[in-house]
Scaffold this active site. Sequence first.
Site, PDB file in Angstrom:
ATOM      1  N   GLU A 110       1.450  -5.228  10.925  1.00 37.24           N
ATOM      2  CA  GLU A 110       0.884  -3.872  10.995  1.00 37.24           C
ATOM      3  C   GLU A 110       1.622  -3.108  12.092  1.00 37.24           C
ATOM      4  O   GLU A 110       1.645  -3.528  13.246  1.00 37.24           O
ATOM      5  CB  GLU A 110      -0.607  -3.935  11.331  1.00 37.24           C
ATOM      6  CG  GLU A 110      -1.450  -4.650  10.288  1.00 37.24           C
ATOM      7  CD  GLU A 110      -1.705  -3.818   9.033  1.00 37.24           C
ATOM      8  OE1 GLU A 110      -1.403  -2.604   9.045  1.00 37.24           O
ATOM      9  OE2 GLU A 110      -2.205  -4.397   8.058  1.00 37.24           O
ATOM     10  N   HIS A 159       0.871  -1.181   0.000  1.00 34.26           N
ATOM     11  CA  HIS A 159       0.000   0.000   0.000  1.00 34.26           C
ATOM     12  C   HIS A 159       0.913   1.238   0.000  1.00 34.26           C
ATOM     13  O   HIS A 159       1.693   1.438   0.925  1.00 34.26           O
ATOM     14  CB  HIS A 159      -0.918  -0.016   1.225  1.00 34.26           C
ATOM     15  CG  HIS A 159      -1.869  -1.174   1.202  1.00 34.26           C
ATOM     16  ND1 HIS A 159      -2.084  -1.982   2.292  1.00 34.26           N
ATOM     17  CD2 HIS A 159      -2.630  -1.659   0.201  1.00 34.26           C
ATOM     18  CE1 HIS A 159      -2.970  -2.916   1.958  1.00 34.26           C
ATOM     19  NE2 HIS A 159      -3.311  -2.752   0.700  1.00 34.26           N
TER      20      HIS A 159
HETATM   21 ZN   LIG Z   1      -1.411  -2.018   4.182  1.00 33.88          ZN
END
Ligand SMILES: [Zn+2]
Length: 347
Positions: free
Chosen positions: A226, A64
Amino acid sequence: MNVQPLLENGQFLAMSRQQPELFSHPIIFTLKDETQVTITSPGVIQFIPNNEYQRSIVLSCGVHGNETAPIEICDDLVQDILCGRLSLRQPLLVLFANLPAMDIAERFVEENMNRLFSGAHSQETQGIKSNIERLRAAELEQSVVDFYQAVNSSEKWHLDLHTAIRESKNEKFAVYPFLHGQPWSQQALSLLLACGINTILLSNAPTTTFSYFSSHQCGANAFTVELGKVKPFGGNDMYDFQQLIDTLRTWLCQPVIELKDFNEDDFEIFKIHQIINRQQTDFKLNFADDTPNFSDFPVGYVLAEESSTQYIVTEKGESIVFPNAKVALGQRALLTVVPTKIDENII
Ligand SMILES: [Zn+2]
């Protein structure tokens, strides 16, 4: 290509973004410490040290494009290796995944890349056959396969580094891909703990994420990691990631790494309870936009609704993760998780 500037400034990421044509053909060269460097395309760089090694390690970031902290962590690492400030003992493949999305500071250009692995890049969905994310996902898969094959070590690892869109009650957490009944790895969880990650989300089904690809197709210890909330480039406080950075560097530059013995009490472990997909255009979430990940709601609470359907909390301690009402129709808008134990299915 003259690699001298790369050895002097280590700016592989910047050159990949600004002059991708420099890396349109594979480049191989050797560092002072005899580590062999192979660049196969913009944003794809592999290091193989000239010594006996124990594990092959893939670090990916920028799947991302606006998730900057992992990109900065990997950029620093690559610079230090290229400039001779860091000497590797273990083979490393670094993937700066979505370069065009980084340039526009967006999560993606056309399509969420982390739904395109394990062959999904080649399956037509909603009239889409090909786009830059699909081509790149296929290329990244191939570079992981080629790297593990070239290195041929018994231990394979892949950490796919992300930051979340929102705050999280458990700031750092890792998604453990579905293992099809195979045992979870104590060593892998201990490594994550050493990186400052004590919250683990056990996946319960195959997915099209990058980490599931490496886990399932390549037999790697692979995780979606994350690291906190999305911030713009330069807006991250690297202190938040120091434990991860230090552990990664030890893990890459030493033959062995001392890890604390596995103890389940050190972790908060969750399993997926509900996967809620957005089916209708009027889909909405019934909690504030800034509600942190891992917030829990009482049994009976309506978490989300759309024409004719309500999505309701059914278990005590059921918590929300990755809510995003704006996903494309048919895609996941919310996960719910419940606390669980790893029990005996671990080695
Ligand atoms: Zn991500």
